[in-house]
Write an enzyme that holds these catalytic residues in place. Structure first.
Site, PDB file in Angstrom:
ATOM      1  N   ALA A 107       6.556   9.875  -5.421  1.00  0.00           N
ATOM      2  CA  ALA A 107       6.964  10.066  -6.821  1.00  0.00           C
ATOM      3  C   ALA A 107       8.468   9.860  -6.970  1.00  0.00           C
ATOM      4  O   ALA A 107       9.243  10.131  -6.045  1.00  0.00           O
ATOM      5  CB  ALA A 107       6.578  11.463  -7.310  1.00  0.00           C
ATOM      6  N   GLU A 140      -5.382   7.381  -1.841  1.00  0.00           N
ATOM      7  CA  GLU A 140      -6.167   7.466  -3.081  1.00  0.00           C
ATOM      8  C   GLU A 140      -5.185   7.486  -4.244  1.00  0.00           C
ATOM      9  O   GLU A 140      -4.124   8.103  -4.152  1.00  0.00           O
ATOM     10  CB  GLU A 140      -6.991   8.757  -3.150  1.00  0.00           C
ATOM     11  CG  GLU A 140      -8.076   8.870  -2.122  1.00  0.00           C
ATOM     12  CD  GLU A 140      -7.601   9.664  -0.925  1.00  0.00           C
ATOM     13  OE1 GLU A 140      -6.712  10.520  -1.090  1.00  0.00           O
ATOM     14  OE2 GLU A 140      -8.104   9.418   0.181  1.00  0.00           O
ATOM     15  N   ASN A 145      -3.951   5.116 -13.038  1.00  0.00           N
ATOM     16  CA  ASN A 145      -2.533   5.037 -12.668  1.00  0.00           C
ATOM     17  C   ASN A 145      -2.132   3.590 -12.348  1.00  0.00           C
ATOM     18  O   ASN A 145      -1.980   3.184 -11.193  1.00  0.00           O
ATOM     19  CB  ASN A 145      -2.248   5.953 -11.470  1.00  0.00           C
ATOM     20  CG  ASN A 145      -0.755   6.138 -11.224  1.00  0.00           C
ATOM     21  OD1 ASN A 145       0.059   5.386 -11.748  1.00  0.00           O
ATOM     22  ND2 ASN A 145      -0.401   7.136 -10.429  1.00  0.00           N
ATOM     23  N   TYR A 152       1.282  -0.595  -5.132  1.00  0.00           N
ATOM     24  CA  TYR A 152       0.545  -0.710  -3.867  1.00  0.00           C
ATOM     25  C   TYR A 152      -0.016  -2.127  -3.668  1.00  0.00           C
ATOM     26  O   TYR A 152       0.026  -2.661  -2.557  1.00  0.00           O
ATOM     27  CB  TYR A 152      -0.584   0.324  -3.824  1.00  0.00           C
ATOM     28  CG  TYR A 152      -0.101   1.757  -3.896  1.00  0.00           C
ATOM     29  CD1 TYR A 152       1.014   2.182  -3.161  1.00  0.00           C
ATOM     30  CD2 TYR A 152      -0.742   2.706  -4.690  1.00  0.00           C
ATOM     31  CE1 TYR A 152       1.472   3.483  -3.232  1.00  0.00           C
ATOM     32  CE2 TYR A 152      -0.298   4.016  -4.758  1.00  0.00           C
ATOM     33  CZ  TYR A 152       0.816   4.398  -4.028  1.00  0.00           C
ATOM     34  OH  TYR A 152       1.266   5.697  -4.098  1.00  0.00           O
TER      35      TYR A 152
HETATM   36  C1  LIG Z   1       4.457   4.977  -9.069  1.00  0.00           C
HETATM   37  C2  LIG Z   1       5.945   5.261  -9.006  1.00  0.00           C
HETATM   38  C3  LIG Z   1       6.258   6.031  -7.741  1.00  0.00           C
HETATM   39  C4  LIG Z   1       6.681   3.898  -8.965  1.00  0.00           C
HETATM   40  O1  LIG Z   1       8.065   4.177  -8.754  1.00  0.00           O
HETATM   41  P1  LIG Z   1       9.207   3.217  -9.314  1.00  0.00           P
HETATM   42  O2  LIG Z   1      10.472   3.633  -8.679  1.00  0.00           O
HETATM   43  O3  LIG Z   1       9.174   3.177 -10.801  1.00  0.00           O
HETATM   44  O4  LIG Z   1       8.714   1.811  -8.762  1.00  0.00           O
HETATM   45  P2  LIG Z   1       9.614   0.528  -8.499  1.00  0.00           P
HETATM   46  O5  LIG Z   1      10.705   0.414  -9.500  1.00  0.00           O
HETATM   47  O6  LIG Z   1      10.007   0.510  -7.073  1.00  0.00           O
HETATM   48  O7  LIG Z   1       8.562  -0.624  -8.803  1.00  0.00           O
HETATM   49  C5  LIG Z   1       7.988  -1.353  -7.758  1.00  0.00           C
HETATM   50  C6  LIG Z   1       6.793  -2.118  -8.265  1.00  0.00           C
HETATM   51  O8  LIG Z   1       5.790  -1.200  -8.728  1.00  0.00           O
HETATM   52  C7  LIG Z   1       5.133  -1.745  -9.863  1.00  0.00           C
HETATM   53  N1  LIG Z   1       5.396  -0.886 -11.015  1.00  0.00           N
HETATM   54  C8  LIG Z   1       6.181   0.216 -11.035  1.00  0.00           C
HETATM   55  N2  LIG Z   1       6.127   0.800 -12.246  1.00  0.00           N
HETATM   56  C9  LIG Z   1       5.308   0.036 -12.994  1.00  0.00           C
HETATM   57  C10 LIG Z   1       4.851   0.119 -14.348  1.00  0.00           C
HETATM   58  N3  LIG Z   1       5.246   1.116 -15.164  1.00  0.00           N
HETATM   59  N4  LIG Z   1       3.982  -0.804 -14.783  1.00  0.00           N
HETATM   60  C11 LIG Z   1       3.566  -1.810 -13.985  1.00  0.00           C
HETATM   61  N5  LIG Z   1       3.982  -1.949 -12.687  1.00  0.00           N
HETATM   62  C12 LIG Z   1       4.832  -1.031 -12.211  1.00  0.00           C
HETATM   63  C13 LIG Z   1       5.696  -3.148 -10.044  1.00  0.00           C
HETATM   64  O9  LIG Z   1       4.926  -4.018  -9.242  1.00  0.00           O
HETATM   65  C14 LIG Z   1       7.080  -3.007  -9.440  1.00  0.00           C
HETATM   66  O10 LIG Z   1       7.582  -4.217  -8.966  1.00  0.00           O
HETATM   67  P3  LIG Z   1       8.531  -5.102  -9.947  1.00  0.00           P
HETATM   68  O11 LIG Z   1       9.720  -4.225 -10.236  1.00  0.00           O
HETATM   69  O12 LIG Z   1       8.864  -6.303  -9.119  1.00  0.00           O
HETATM   70  O13 LIG Z   1       7.719  -5.386 -11.180  1.00  0.00           O
HETATM   71  C15 LIG Z   1       6.436   6.024 -10.273  1.00  0.00           C
HETATM   72  O14 LIG Z   1       5.920   5.398 -11.422  1.00  0.00           O
HETATM   73  C16 LIG Z   1       6.023   7.496 -10.299  1.00  0.00           C
HETATM   74  O15 LIG Z   1       6.703   8.359  -9.740  1.00  0.00           O
HETATM   75  N6  LIG Z   1       4.894   7.796 -10.949  1.00  0.00           N
HETATM   76  C17 LIG Z   1       4.410   9.200 -11.046  1.00  0.00           C
HETATM   77  C18 LIG Z   1       3.859   9.683  -9.720  1.00  0.00           C
HETATM   78  C19 LIG Z   1       2.731   8.791  -9.228  1.00  0.00           C
HETATM   79  O16 LIG Z   1       1.859   8.379  -9.990  1.00  0.00           O
HETATM   80  N7  LIG Z   1       2.720   8.523  -7.898  1.00  0.00           N
HETATM   81  C20 LIG Z   1       1.709   7.730  -7.256  1.00  0.00           C
HETATM   82  C21 LIG Z   1       0.653   8.639  -6.723  1.00  0.00           C
HETATM   83  S1  LIG Z   1      -0.668   7.714  -5.942  1.00  0.00           S
END
Ligand SMILES: CC(C)(COP(=O)(O)OP(=O)(O)OC[C@H]1O[C@@H](n2cnc3c(N)ncnc32)[C@H](O)[C@@H]1OP(=O)(O)O)[C@@H](O)C(=O)NCCC(=O)NCCS
Length: 209
Positions: A107, A140, A145, A152
């Protein structure tokens, strides 16, 4: 100094991690759960991302390997040294099971999302997976999401099946995603390409096309 640093999760991070957890997930873990995981480093590895106030002074060329890059440019995950300075803005964990490395959590605080921090944490987990000696990665993720599933998929995870009513809070299905073998040359090359692109983005602040 890089803008973001990766470090091992330490006791001092637990309050910040719990806050991020509570704001990111509908079923957050207790601080004690994290404490227990920290006691088993042979099985569980947790990393945090810290936001550094000072801006990056980039090296002219990126370090040659992902490991040295994560250790040298994005921070120094070393339990024996003092924690990297800065605010804890994300965390992630992996657990070695008899069959695979299971990504247990990941996260990033909302204000720092879409900056590459999620990728940085995932790369750090992949390094930890090599260190734990696992070849298969699994996780999972909630069926709804999309951000996490997109992240991933970008790194090579493939959805294998869904588990109905996996999440107790709203009976949502889980999508099980897997990378069959992280030891292959193809996976290593793909990961290095992502790491190179992230390096350009985070350290040299290049915009993406
Ligand atoms: C999932 C999460 C960890 C991604 O973190 P982040 O720092 O925003 O991700 P990044 O900036 O490194 O993005 C990497 C890639 O993820 C994907 N991505 C991230 N956020 C996205 C969004 N809102 N919509 C679509 N793709 C997304 C894209 O492929 C992105 O690559 P790109 O920048 O070349 O398009 C963040 O949204 C989060 O903390 N979510 C809440 C907790 C959660 O759901 N965790 C996963 C549990 S399984």
């Amino acid at each position: 100094m890089a803008r973001y640093a990766i470090d091992y999760l330490r006791e001092a991070d637990l309050d910040a991690v719990h806050t991020i957890d509570t704001n990111s997930f509908s079923m957050p873990w207790s601080i004690d759960t994290y404490r227990q995981e920290l006691r088993a480093p042979q099985l569980c590895r947790y990393v945090v991302a810290r936001f550094l106030v000072a801006d990056a002074v980039p090296s002219p060329t990126p370090p040659p390997t992902l490991r040295t890059r994560l250790l040298g440019m994005f921070g120094q995950p070393d339990r024996t040294t003092a924690p990297a300075a800065g605010t804890t803005i994300g965390y992630a964990g992996i657990m070695r099971t008899p069959t695979d490395g299971h990504i247990t959590t990941l996260a990033v605080v909302p204000e720092h999302r879409r900056q590459g921090v999620g990728e940085l944490l995932l790369l750090a987990l992949i390094e930890q997976a090599y260190d734990l000696g696992v070849r298969r990665l699994a996780l999972e993720v909630r069926a709804t999401n999309t951000p996490a599933q997109t992240l991933y998929t970008k790194y090579g995870f493939v959805a294998t099946h869904t588990v109905a009513e996996y999440y107790r809070d709203n009976c949502e299905a889980a999508v099980v995603m897997v990378i069959a073998d992280i030891s292959t040359i193809a996976f290593r090359e793909q990961t290095k390409a992502h790491s190179d692109a992230l390096y350009q983005r985070l350290v040299h602040k290049k915009t993406r096309t």
